[in-house]
Scaffold this motif. Structure first.
Motif, PDB file in Angstrom:
ATOM      1  N   GLN A1146       0.853  -1.206   0.000  1.00 31.39           N
ATOM      2  CA  GLN A1146       0.000   0.000   0.000  1.00 31.39           C
ATOM      3  C   GLN A1146       0.884   1.251   0.000  1.00 31.39           C
ATOM      4  OE1 GLN A1146      -3.134   0.256  -0.400  1.00 31.39           O
ATOM      5  NE2 GLN A1146      -4.149  -1.622   0.313  1.00 31.39           N
ATOM      6  N   PHE A1147       1.970   1.187   0.794  1.00 26.14           N
ATOM      7  CA  PHE A1147       2.889   2.330   0.894  1.00 26.14           C
ATOM      8  C   PHE A1147       3.535   2.616  -0.476  1.00 26.14           C
ATOM      9  CE2 PHE A1147       7.075   4.191   1.697  1.00 26.14           C
ATOM     10  CZ  PHE A1147       6.775   5.209   2.591  1.00 26.14           C
ATOM     11  N   PHE A1148       4.026   1.565  -1.119  1.00 30.30           N
ATOM     12  CA  PHE A1148       4.684   1.739  -2.421  1.00 30.30           C
ATOM     13  C   PHE A1148       3.691   2.114  -3.533  1.00 30.30           C
ATOM     14  CE2 PHE A1148       8.359  -0.295  -0.483  1.00 30.30           C
ATOM     15  CZ  PHE A1148       9.424   0.299  -1.163  1.00 30.30           C
ATOM     16  N   HIS A1149       2.407   1.731  -3.346  1.00 29.29           N
ATOM     17  CA  HIS A1149       1.418   2.066  -4.379  1.00 29.29           C
ATOM     18  C   HIS A1149       0.903   3.488  -4.249  1.00 29.29           C
ATOM     19  CE1 HIS A1149       1.157  -2.166  -5.643  1.00 29.29           C
ATOM     20  NE2 HIS A1149       0.759  -1.608  -6.784  1.00 29.29           N
ATOM     21  N   HIS A1150       1.180   4.147  -3.120  1.00 26.04           N
ATOM     22  CA  HIS A1150       0.679   5.514  -2.927  1.00 26.04           C
ATOM     23  C   HIS A1150       1.415   6.441  -3.901  1.00 26.04           C
ATOM     24  CE1 HIS A1150       0.077   9.437  -0.908  1.00 26.04           C
ATOM     25  NE2 HIS A1150      -1.119   8.916  -0.662  1.00 26.04           N
ATOM     26  N   GLY A1151       0.662   7.070  -4.807  1.00 30.59           N
ATOM     27  CA  GLY A1151       1.254   7.995  -5.788  1.00 30.59           C
ATOM     28  C   GLY A1151       2.039   7.291  -6.884  1.00 30.59           C
ATOM     29  N   PHE A1152       1.822   5.966  -7.063  1.00 30.23           N
ATOM     30  CA  PHE A1152       2.552   5.195  -8.077  1.00 30.23           C
ATOM     31  C   PHE A1152       1.825   5.327  -9.423  1.00 30.23           C
ATOM     32  CE2 PHE A1152       3.595   0.845  -9.887  1.00 30.23           C
ATOM     33  CZ  PHE A1152       4.933   1.119 -10.106  1.00 30.23           C
ATOM     34  N   LYS A1153       2.582   5.663 -10.494  1.00 33.78           N
ATOM     35  CA  LYS A1153       1.947   5.824 -11.818  1.00 33.78           C
ATOM     36  C   LYS A1153       1.899   4.437 -12.461  1.00 33.78           C
ATOM     37  CE  LYS A1153       4.192  10.355 -12.253  1.00 33.78           C
ATOM     38  NZ  LYS A1153       5.248  11.095 -12.965  1.00 33.78           N
ATOM     39  N   SER A1154       0.875   3.647 -12.083  1.00 33.87           N
ATOM     40  CA  SER A1154       0.905   2.256 -12.524  1.00 33.87           C
ATOM     41  C   SER A1154       0.184   2.042 -13.840  1.00 33.87           C
ATOM     42  CB  SER A1154       0.316   1.352 -11.449  1.00 33.87           C
ATOM     43  OG  SER A1154      -1.027   1.712 -11.232  1.00 33.87           O
ATOM     44  N   ASP A1250       4.547  13.647  -7.232  1.00 39.93           N
ATOM     45  CA  ASP A1250       5.212  14.445  -6.183  1.00 39.93           C
ATOM     46  C   ASP A1250       4.624  14.175  -4.800  1.00 39.93           C
ATOM     47  OD1 ASP A1250       6.473  15.385  -8.326  1.00 39.93           O
ATOM     48  OD2 ASP A1250       5.544  17.387  -8.362  1.00 39.93           O
ATOM     49  N   THR A1251       3.317  13.856  -4.750  1.00 36.38           N
ATOM     50  CA  THR A1251       2.641  13.702  -3.437  1.00 36.38           C
ATOM     51  C   THR A1251       2.879  12.313  -2.826  1.00 36.38           C
ATOM     52  OG1 THR A1251       0.684  12.992  -4.635  1.00 36.38           O
ATOM     53  CG2 THR A1251       0.798  15.325  -3.986  1.00 36.38           C
ATOM     54  N   ALA A1252       3.576  11.432  -3.545  1.00 27.99           N
ATOM     55  CA  ALA A1252       3.744  10.052  -3.052  1.00 27.99           C
ATOM     56  C   ALA A1252       4.445  10.030  -1.693  1.00 27.99           C
ATOM     57  CB  ALA A1252       4.554   9.256  -4.061  1.00 27.99           C
ATOM     58  N   MET A1253       4.009   9.117  -0.836  1.00 28.93           N
ATOM     59  CA  MET A1253       4.589   9.000   0.519  1.00 28.93           C
ATOM     60  C   MET A1253       6.071   8.639   0.439  1.00 28.93           C
ATOM     61  SD  MET A1253       1.526   6.917   2.373  1.00 28.93           S
ATOM     62  CE  MET A1253       2.123   6.964   4.047  1.00 28.93           C
ATOM     63  N   LEU A1254       6.445   7.863  -0.580  1.00 31.32           N
ATOM     64  CA  LEU A1254       7.824   7.438  -0.723  1.00 31.32           C
ATOM     65  C   LEU A1254       8.749   8.632  -0.961  1.00 31.32           C
ATOM     66  CD1 LEU A1254       9.444   4.785  -0.797  1.00 31.32           C
ATOM     67  CD2 LEU A1254       9.103   4.684  -3.260  1.00 31.32           C
ATOM     68  N   ARG A1255       8.203   9.735  -1.485  1.00 32.14           N
ATOM     69  CA  ARG A1255       9.038  10.911  -1.781  1.00 32.14           C
ATOM     70  C   ARG A1255       8.993  11.940  -0.655  1.00 32.14           C
ATOM     71  NH1 ARG A1255       8.023  12.623  -7.996  1.00 32.14           N
ATOM     72  NH2 ARG A1255       9.525  14.230  -7.370  1.00 32.14           N
ATOM     73  N   ASP A1256       8.280  11.607   0.444  1.00 33.86           N
ATOM     74  CA  ASP A1256       8.204  12.545   1.579  1.00 33.86           C
ATOM     75  C   ASP A1256       9.225  12.105   2.636  1.00 33.86           C
ATOM     76  OD1 ASP A1256       7.526  14.304   3.562  1.00 33.86           O
ATOM     77  OD2 ASP A1256       5.736  13.204   4.195  1.00 33.86           O
ATOM     78  N   PRO A1257      10.337  12.880   2.829  1.00 39.84           N
ATOM     79  CA  PRO A1257      11.437  12.451   3.722  1.00 39.84           C
ATOM     80  C   PRO A1257      10.969  12.121   5.137  1.00 39.84           C
ATOM     81  CG  PRO A1257      12.051  14.417   2.481  1.00 39.84           C
ATOM     82  CD  PRO A1257      10.583  14.200   2.222  1.00 39.84           C
ATOM     83  N   SER A1258      10.089  12.949   5.724  1.00 42.09           N
ATOM     84  CA  SER A1258       9.707  12.696   7.138  1.00 42.09           C
ATOM     85  C   SER A1258       8.923  11.377   7.243  1.00 42.09           C
ATOM     86  CB  SER A1258       8.882  13.853   7.703  1.00 42.09           C
ATOM     87  OG  SER A1258       7.639  13.910   7.037  1.00 42.09           O
ATOM     88  N   THR A1259       8.013  11.128   6.277  1.00 40.21           N
ATOM     89  CA  THR A1259       7.246   9.861   6.306  1.00 40.21           C
ATOM     90  C   THR A1259       8.203   8.684   6.147  1.00 40.21           C
ATOM     91  OG1 THR A1259       5.493  11.080   5.174  1.00 40.21           O
ATOM     92  CG2 THR A1259       5.249   8.693   5.281  1.00 40.21           C
TER      93      THR A1259
END
Length: 1287
Positions: A1146-1154, A1250-1259
């Motif tokens: 779920q984490f990796f799929h957040h904001g994923f251009k699939s 840009d909004t993906a959780m994987l690209r948010d350093p604090s998350t």
């Protein structure tokens, strides 16, 4: 009556309460004792006749009312016995105990001797009986009369406790069976008995022996016998605690001592004798059975041996007390009491020559049978050993050796699983060895070496031992000793020299007794040193505690067990479920509001002392054996008391008696003067002191009662609280009318029902986990150990219910015997009806009834499963396995109802009073068992781990989107907690198969795949169903994905995670209160959302995803905090629904251009692949030169793992590969290091918004720190996940 008041005023501090004489009543004459179950084929001399209480002094004592029937029955358990001059007539000593309803005990000490019959009516009655018997015998066997009469006399001599010496056996046996009044002198037994409040066995034995020697002496005693009886009844006080007392017998003084308030309570029965009779190991095993409240039956020809072993074992229980039926000597008229469906400790007199195998006992499933005379024991099955048993036996042996007693007697214990005849086990060699050891043991009063020949000839006849003991202790020479010993010289024992020897002997006995008891007590002090920490004190006052006692948890069992060393657990988990432990804890809780129970006080003092010396601290949770450290001082305390007498009682003196009455006649016990003996002294100094103190106590008690609660009410609550889970303490010996027997049985029925209610409630509450705690019940979880203990105790309860009121016992297990009767009957009916299968009750449908054929519910079928299990060798074992299987299938109540529905069979097998024939109670009992269906048990699967089990597999395709059939060759592999089935080919175009395999335990995963052969090599599978054909447990393994090249993620093989399917038959009420479900497997929904098969993407927001990751990691941590045996499947937590893999997906799929228009679907694995390719090229180009060494290593590890997964021969698809990477990364603690690498790859800009959780350093940092918490645990992956991966 003035006598009563005078006598009773002093009773609490009097040494003896009554002096009783039992024997033949010349007025009523010979009355056959029907209750003793007499055999009229026996010679009249060997039959049992009713005895009577001829006299008792005083008439009554206020707080110990005289129970005439009980005393008469226990003084002469076999009734009167007759002898002629040709028979042996040695005096016998035995003791008995009467336990009152409230548990208080009174002791009786009996000296039985033979007195000549002077009544012509009785002699002629015996003559008539003998002539009638002789005529019957002659008629019955006219052809061979001579041989039969001699056989009869031989049989009757064997039938009795005393056998003649072999040298003169032929002549004696001829005379023994016959009686002619003109030629023979007739003798009859008479018993002198002292009834005392405390067990001063040695003192009473010596007093009664001196009394008898005065009767048979040629010269009259110094004073009339009344003086001595009066003295012991009214003028000899009980010794004060911690003091010794000397009082005077007829010929020599007698000394006794009483332990002080900080010492172990008084126990005067010789423990060394109990050890010599059974052997140390056997005695420890019987002691363990007693602690676990099994049924214990002692078996011996000698009443005193029964008492010695019974009292010895119960003495050793300190600080606990036996809470159930306790009858060390079971009179012949009470044999029906062996039917009692409760724990008991009883002693049964064996007749000489009777074989153990002929002894038909109503129930043996939970019985410990102790054959004292043959030094052998039979133990129940599934018997946990006492902690540190080997070191414990070693320490006891050393104590015995230090007193010169060899400890290696006793036959090795047998469990019920190895039958073998009892009579042959203790051979002649062991017997002679035993006798040699007994001979060395002076305290047993055995003969010296020169008489060993005679002893061996007599095969350990108890009579000689008792005779020698008697002469040694009392200085009496018994008539006809020469004849008895077949020419061996008797030793003169008259005179003062023997008195000193007797006192030394007594001191030695007392010291040995206390040292052996200290070793036992010290085991409990070590084992329960911290018990107070686990006592739950929840009630504000005594009244509220007593009223809510049944609902309350008084002891935190789970925490206590988790604090104990592993080897102790099998024993302790059973022991803390017993009534004696519950009573001990109740006493502890009540000690906040009232005076501490004396034994508890001594025990707590010892624990405090041990804590003071800091003995326990370092050894907490260690199973290291700690030896007893106070042996010397305990023996010194006794020695000090016996060497320096604290108090001497008033000497016997002449009484104010009528002259001329009770004329002395040698060999006859005189008629004592009632008026003198029924009236005690009007004023007595020590009685006065005690009564004043008593009055003071009473006044104080009234004031405190007045403050707390009404005493009657309190007593009522107390009795109820104490009787919880406990039935009758003692059978009523006095009135044996059918009405009383019926009432006793009714109490048993009520007790069994109450016990069933308590047990099922406990099992439910313990099993319901979190819900139970929310409902206000005790502990949050149940350990597997505890569950096993509860189920074992349920099996025991069912065995006791099924053995109550049996008509005829068949086999060791009453329940299995009933089931076999039922099976035979049903199979016969089925054959008559020509139907191939036995009667089927109903069909049990499962949720998946579309595909999985329903499993037939059949009691007979379940029995056949058990019968086919070669691992189980005994009926008791089969019954327990059947109960476990029925419980696991949630059919226990239904099966038992079915079994009992054949009323004709139940009537044939059970008496009218049996529990199973009480309709209302039976219904309630089945209802209580039905409540167990609300929870899931795996008590069969988890115990019988090596048996072969048939499994059925059904594959369910999604019909709408797929050809149900495929041209390829499918295969399946089923895995469980105990192993896997190996890869099995599924026949083409078949969606169902069965296979046999060793028990896999709870099923965890299914690997499903095919070889991609042919044109239609694509397969869309909805789920796989697998069922255990014995227990009926069905597991669903959801898939919802394609298997095939070029579809979905290109997987030809999937690992599916299972979930247990609930039978649809369960009604809502059971569902509402069921156990929280097992971790669910990956649902179809999650997988489909990724592949967008249905186009319904259930997108979660970032907060929900973070919560999911936290929950998944939390579950894994909780898993490792459980005891190893109770953890369940880690695979489910890693790969199932709401698992770590699912949460990270779920984490990796957040904001994923699939999803790309007109292009193939892109998977997370594609992103990882590109990232790894970038790293490898950067490494080759030398772009990683500036990075740290650690960073390089991490890069290399990620590339290494990625390539190992990618190059595997398994076609597991892209999602399968991602799952594997997460699992391996978690196992090898690399996952948190890999994440920053993936984020730093430029590929992320193309593939993530840009909004993906994987690209948010604090998350990302939060995720890394959460994953790092798993580093504390060692994660092991199931073989089905990592098969074919070469790292």
């Amino acid at each position: 009556m003035s006598g009563t008041s005078a006598g009773s005023a002093a009773a609490p501090c009097r040494f003896a309460h009554y002096f009783v004489i039992c024997g033949i009543d010349t007025e009523t004459g010979l009355e056959p004792d029907e209750l003793a179950g007499e055999n009229f084929e026996q010679s009249p001399l060997k039959r049992t006749f009713k005895s009577k209480v001829l006299a008792r002094y005083p008439e009554n004592v206020e707080w110990n009312p005289f129970d005439q029937d009980a005393v008469n029955m226990l003084c002469m358990p076999k009734g009167l016995s007759f002898r002629t001059q040709a028979d042996q007539r040695e005096p016998q000593f035995h003791s008995f105990i009467i336990t009152k309803e409230d548990g208080s005990r009174t002791y009786g000490f009996v000296h039985t001797f033979y007195e000549e019959v002077t009544s012509p009516q009785i002699c002629s009655a015996m003559q008539t009986l003998y002539q009638m018997h002789n005529a019957e015998q002659t008629n019955a066997t006219s052809s061979s009369s001579s041989s039969s009469s001699s056989m009869d006399s031989l049989a009757s001599s064997l039938d009795d406790g005393y056998s003649p010496t072999s040298s003169s056996s032929s002549s004696l046996s001829r005379a023994a069976g016959s009686y002619d009044s003109s030629r023979d002198t007739l003798y009859v037994s008479k018993a002198l008995c002292l009834i005392t409040p405390m067990p001063f066995m040695h003192a009473c034995r010596r007093f009664l022996a001196q009394m008898h020697s005065a009767v048979i002496a040629a010269t009259t005693p110094p004073l009339p016998l009344e003086s001595y009886v009066y003295n012991i009844l009214y003028e000899v006080p009980l010794p004060a605690p911690g003091r010794s007392l000397k009082f005077h017998g007829i010929y020599e003084p007698i000394v006794c001592q009483r332990p002080g308030p900080g010492e172990l309570p008084l126990a005067d029965f010789p423990l060394a004798e109990a050890f010599a009779l059974l052997g140390v190991e056997n005695l420890v095993q019987v002691f363990t059975c007693t602690l676990l409240e099994m049924q214990i039956l002692l078996y011996s020809q000698d009443y005193q041996r029964l008492m010695t072993v019974a009292e010895g074992i119960t003495t050793l229980l300190f600080p606990f007390q036996w809470q159930h039926v306790y009858v060390p000597i079971l009179p012949a008229s009470l044999l029906h009491f062996l039917d009692a469906p409760v724990p008991y400790l009883m002693g049964l007199q064996s007749k000489e020559g009777t074989d153990r195998s002929k002894l038909e006992l109503p129930q043996e499933a939970n019985l410990c049978f102790v054959d004292i005379d043959n030094h052998s024991i039979e133990l129940p099955e599934d018997f946990p050993q006492f902690p540190n048993k080997t070191e414990f036996i070693q320490e006891l042996t050393e104590v015995l050796l230090s007193f010169g007693i060899s400890a290696n007697t006793g036959a090795p214990p047998r469990t019920r699983s190895s039958p073998g005849s009892t009579s042959s086990t203790p051979g002649r060699e062991r017997k002679s060895a035993t006798l040699r050891q007994l001979e060395d043991d002076g305290r047993n009063g055995n003969l010296a070496g020169e008489e060993l020949v005679v002893l061996e000839l007599l095969q350990g006849n108890a009579t000689l031992e008792r005779l020698q003991a008697l002469t040694k202790r009392t200085g009496v020479t018994v008539a006809r000793v020469d004849a008895l010993r077949a020419g061996v010289k008797s030793q003169p024992t008259e005179g003062q020299g023997n008195q000193i020897g007797g006192e030394e002997e007594e001191l030695r006995n007392a010291k040995l007794n206390v040292q052996l008891r200290e070793v036992f007590a010290s085991r409990f002090t070590t084992m329960f040193a911290d018990y107070e920490s686990f006592v739950i004190q929840s009630a504000p006052d005594l009244e509220s505690w007593l009223t809510n006692r049944e609902q309350m948890h008084n002891f935190d069992k789970a925490s206590f067990l988790s604090d104990q060393p592993e080897p102790y657990l099998p024993f302790l988990s059973h022991f803390i479920e017993t009534q004696m432990f519950a009573t001990f804890i109740d006493n502890k809780i009540m000690s906040q509001w009232e005076e501490k129970e004396p034994m508890l006080h001594v025990f707590d003092t010892r624990i405090d002392k041990a804590r003071l010396y800091n003995i326990r601290a370092p050894s907490l949770r260690s199973s290291c054996y700690q030896r007893c450290s106070i042996l010397k001082e305990s023996a010194q305390a006794i020695e000090k008391r016996l060497m320096k007498i604290d108090h001497t009682a008033i000497h016997p003196h002449l009484l104010d008696m009528k002259i001329g009455q009770g004329k002395y006649e040698q060999g006859f016990f005189p008629k004592l003067q009632t008026e003198v003996l029924n009236t005690g002294p009007s004023i007595n100094k020590w009685c006065h002191k005690a009564t004043t103190a008593q009055r003071r106590k009473d006044r104080h008690r009234q004031q405190t009662e007045h403050l707390t609660l009404d005493n009657d009410l309190k007593e009522k609550y107390m009795q109820e609280a104490r009787s919880l889970g406990k039935n009758l303490r003692q059978p009523k010996l006095s009135d044996l009318s059918p009405a009383v027997i019926a009432q006793t049985n009714w109490k048993f029925v009520e007790g069994l029902l109450k016990e069933c209610r308590m047990k099922t409630k406990r099992m439910l509450v313990e099993k319901m986990g979190r819900e139970a705690v929310e409902l206000g019940h005790g502990e949050a979880s149940i350990t597997g150990l505890e569950e096993n203990t509860l189920i074992a105790s349920l099996c025991d309860l069912l065995e006791r219910i099924w053995s109550h009121g049996l008509q005829v016992k068949q086999g060791k297990s009453a329940l299995w015997s009933h089931l076999l009767h039922y099976q035979a009957r049903e199979e016969m009916l089925a054959q008559q009806a020509d139907s191939p299968a036995p009667h089927i009750l109903e069909r049990r449908k499962s949720d998946s009834s579309i595909a999985m054929p329903s499993l037939r519910v059949s009691l007979i079928q379940d029995m056949r499963h058990i019968q086919s299990m070669s691992e189980i060798k005994t009926d008791v074992g089969r019954a327990r396995a059947w109960i476990r299987l029925s419980l696991e299938k949630k059919l226990l109540s239904q099966h038992l109802k079915q079994l009992l529905s054949r009323q004709a069979l139940t009537k044939k097998l059970y008496k009218r009073y049996a529990f199973l024939r009480c309709e209302e109670e039976k219904e309630q009992f089945l209802f209580h068992l039905l409540s167990l269906n609300a929870v899931d048990y795996f008590c069969f699967t988890s115990v019988f781990t090596t048996i072969m089990i048939p499994y059925r597999v059904v594959i369910i395709p999604i019909k709408k989107l797929s050809n149900a059939m495929t041209t390829s060759n499918p295969w399946v592999c089923v895995s469980g907690e105990l192993g896997d089935s190996g890869i099995m080919q599924i026949p083409k175009n078949v969606l169902e198969m069965t296979f046999d395999c060793q028990n896999l335990g709870k099923l965890t995963t299914v690997q499903l795949g095919h070889d991609n052969a042919g044109l239609l090599a694509k397969w869309l599978v909805d789920c796989v169903m697998v069922r255990n054909e014995i227990t009926g447990h069905t597991y669903r393994f959801p898939c919802g994905r394609w298997l095939g090249k070029g579809v979905d993620d290109g997987s030809l093989e999937r690992v599916l995670i299972g979930e247990l399917v609930l039978p649809s038959g369960e009604d809502d009420s059971a569902r509402a209160c069921r156990t929280p479900p097992l971790q669910r497997s990956p649902s179809q929904g999650r997988r489909i959302s990724i592949t967008s098969l249905t186009g319904r993407d259930t997108k979660l927001n970032s907060a929900q995803i973070q919560e999911g990751i936290g929950e998944a990691v939390n579950n894994i941590i909780k898993h490792f905090h459980k005891p190893e045996k109770e953890r369940g499947s880690l695979t489910v937590l890693l790969c199932g629904e709401n698992s770590l893999v699912a949460a990270l997906e779920q984490f990796f799929h957040h904001g994923f251009k699939s999803a790309r228009l007109f292009q193939k679907t892109v998977f997370v694995w594609d992103f990882v692949e590109k990232a790894v390719a970038y790293m490898e090229s950067a490494d080759q180009m030398g772009d990683l030169q500036e990075t740290t060494e650690a960073m390089k290593m991490t890069c290399q590890s990620l590339c290494h793992y990625f390539n190992a997964i990618n190059s595997t021969s398994r076609n597991i698809g892209k999602d399968g590969k991602f799952q594997l990477l997460v699992c391996l990364g978690a196992r090898d603690r690399l996952l948190p290091q890999w994440l920053p690498l993936l984020v730093e790859c430029p590929v992320i800009l193309q593939m993530y918004e840009d909004t993906a959780m994987l690209r948010d350093p604090s998350t990302l940092n939060t995720l890394i720190s959460v994953l790092e918490t798993l580093h504390d645990f060692s994660i092991t992956l199931e073989a089905s996940l990592v098969k074919g991966i070469n790292l």
